[in-house]
Design a protein around this motif. Structure first.
Motif, PDB file in Angstrom:
ATOM      1  N   LYS A 143      32.819  33.899   2.046  1.00 42.87           N
ATOM      2  CA  LYS A 143      32.845  32.969   3.167  1.00 42.87           C
ATOM      3  C   LYS A 143      33.105  31.574   2.620  1.00 42.87           C
ATOM      4  CE  LYS A 143      29.430  35.540   5.917  1.00 42.87           C
ATOM      5  NZ  LYS A 143      28.108  35.451   6.608  1.00 42.87           N
TER       6      LYS A 143
ATOM      7  N   LEU B  34      34.601  23.894   9.777  1.00 40.71           N
ATOM      8  CA  LEU B  34      35.600  24.945   9.925  1.00 40.71           C
ATOM      9  C   LEU B  34      35.191  26.084   9.008  1.00 40.71           C
ATOM     10  CD1 LEU B  34      38.364  26.181  10.715  1.00 40.71           C
ATOM     11  CD2 LEU B  34      39.357  24.876   8.819  1.00 40.71           C
TER      12      LEU B  34
ATOM     13  N   LEU C 256      38.668  35.921  11.216  1.00 40.95           N
ATOM     14  CA  LEU C 256      38.939  35.063  10.067  1.00 40.95           C
ATOM     15  C   LEU C 256      38.447  33.632  10.258  1.00 40.95           C
ATOM     16  CD1 LEU C 256      40.294  34.815   7.273  1.00 40.95           C
ATOM     17  CD2 LEU C 256      42.432  34.271   8.471  1.00 40.95           C
ATOM     18  N   PHE C 257      38.661  33.044  11.425  1.00 45.19           N
ATOM     19  CA  PHE C 257      38.367  31.633  11.641  1.00 45.19           C
ATOM     20  C   PHE C 257      37.237  31.428  12.639  1.00 45.19           C
ATOM     21  CE2 PHE C 257      42.855  31.475  10.323  1.00 45.19           C
ATOM     22  CZ  PHE C 257      42.760  30.563   9.286  1.00 45.19           C
TER      23      PHE C 257
ATOM     24  N   LEU D 203      35.805  29.944   7.352  1.00 44.26           N
ATOM     25  CA  LEU D 203      36.832  30.906   6.969  1.00 44.26           C
ATOM     26  C   LEU D 203      36.142  32.119   6.357  1.00 44.26           C
ATOM     27  CD1 LEU D 203      39.846  31.645   6.495  1.00 44.26           C
ATOM     28  CD2 LEU D 203      39.664  30.472   4.288  1.00 44.26           C
ATOM     29  N   THR D 204      36.363  33.302   6.937  1.00 44.00           N
ATOM     30  CA  THR D 204      35.721  34.531   6.463  1.00 44.00           C
ATOM     31  C   THR D 204      36.800  35.579   6.198  1.00 44.00           C
ATOM     32  OG1 THR D 204      33.855  34.002   7.913  1.00 44.00           O
ATOM     33  CG2 THR D 204      33.873  36.191   6.932  1.00 44.00           C
ATOM     34  N   PRO D 205      37.355  35.615   4.979  1.00 44.12           N
ATOM     35  CA  PRO D 205      38.449  36.549   4.690  1.00 44.12           C
ATOM     36  C   PRO D 205      38.000  37.978   4.393  1.00 44.12           C
ATOM     37  CG  PRO D 205      38.002  35.192   2.780  1.00 44.12           C
ATOM     38  CD  PRO D 205      37.084  34.694   3.865  1.00 44.12           C
TER      39      PRO D 205
ATOM     40  N   GLN E 244      33.681  27.259   3.881  1.00 45.94           N
ATOM     41  CA  GLN E 244      33.575  26.291   4.958  1.00 45.94           C
ATOM     42  C   GLN E 244      33.927  24.899   4.460  1.00 45.94           C
ATOM     43  OE1 GLN E 244      30.566  27.987   4.078  1.00 45.94           O
ATOM     44  NE2 GLN E 244      29.748  26.378   2.775  1.00 45.94           N
ATOM     45  N   THR E 245      34.487  24.127   5.355  1.00 46.32           N
ATOM     46  CA  THR E 245      34.730  22.713   5.089  1.00 46.32           C
ATOM     47  C   THR E 245      34.317  21.946   6.334  1.00 46.32           C
ATOM     48  OG1 THR E 245      36.398  21.064   4.452  1.00 46.32           O
ATOM     49  CG2 THR E 245      37.119  22.834   5.905  1.00 46.32           C
TER      50      THR E 245
ATOM     51  N   ARG F 178      33.681  31.816  17.246  1.00 42.76           N
ATOM     52  CA  ARG F 178      34.608  32.574  16.422  1.00 42.76           C
ATOM     53  C   ARG F 178      35.930  32.730  17.151  1.00 42.76           C
ATOM     54  NH1 ARG F 178      33.354  32.823  11.273  1.00 42.76           N
ATOM     55  NH2 ARG F 178      35.071  34.331  11.232  1.00 42.76           N
TER      56      ARG F 178
END
Length: 232
Positions: A89, A80, A56-57, A82-84, A91-92, A52
């Motif tokens: 959640k 990658l 966020l990222f 992304l948890t805003p 992911q890519t 982490r």
């Protein structure tokens, strides 16, 4: 050309991980790393390492199954994350073994004290010509006691170029905490059309936050699997 493409992906991955070490270390206060190592009779050896950068990222490198019946087998993957916030959640990532891109996300939205809307979507896209897949789940999660839940919903895994019908299901998630850090988790899944599978996990959480456990389950189609895991 194909080898050159793989080399580019590897270089991009190295640059990302380099950026994580250079930029991410001073940002995080605690627990940036996570990891899981497991071995089971059917899935064989699998591993996952996550880092982490901040709230966020995050990044993840793994060797495991994608979760699709059509693309079975363990594969090297990078993601990658992304948890805003607490509710969403995303992911890519890239399947380094089979050369697929994937993008997806999860939602967990509280509707009241004991009711949540949950959903998961994962799209698998080939690098060159090939089938495109969508794997999704959505439903209502109902609290039925302390650490016990019932999930009623629909799910499907299908080729985007073909018609499909979602499977309606009910799934229980039953959890018991025992003395000395031990616990038991039982997860039976019952499909409306008769599909049934289940998984039981016996685990122990250690003072250093390490978790070890034994997993026994029956997969769709009646196949049994037994495995061990170590998670941090």
């Amino acid at each position: 050309m194909r080898k050159l493409g793989r080399l580019r992906v590897a270089l991009v991955g190295l640059l990302i991980w380099g950026a994580v070490f250079v930029l991410g270390v001073p940002v995080l206060a605690v627990e940036p790393w996570s990891g899981t190592v497991s071995y089971s009779w059917r899935d064989q050896a699998q591993l996952q390492v996550g880092y982490r950068v901040n709230e966020l990222f995050g990044f993840e490198l793994a060797y495991r199954d994608l979760g699709l019946q059509e693309l079975a087998g363990n594969r090297w993957q990078t993601r990658l994350l992304l948890t805003p916030g607490d509710r969403y959640k995303f992911q890519t990532g890239y399947d380094l073994t089979g050369e697929h891109y994937f993008v997806g996300g999860q939602a967990n939205i509280p509707l009241n004290q004991n009711l949540r809307f949950v959903s998961e979507v994962n799209t698998i896209l080939p690098v060159s010509n090939g089938a495109k897949y969508l794997d999704y789940l959505m439903g209502l999660q109902i609290g039925i006691g302390y650490n016990h839940y019932l999930l009623a919903g629909a799910q499907a895994e299908y080729n985007l170029e073909e018609d499909h019908e979602p499977e309606l299901f009910v799934e229980l998630d039953l959890n018991w905490r025992l003395p000395k850090g031990f616990g038991i988790r039982v997860q039976p899944h019952i499909g409306v059309e008769g599909n049934f599978h289940h998984q039981t996990t016996i685990f122990k959480t250690w003072p250093n936050k390490l978790e070890t456990g034994l997993v026994v389950g029956q997969e769709p189609g009646g196949r049994w699997d037994v495995g061990l895991f170590l998670r941090y």
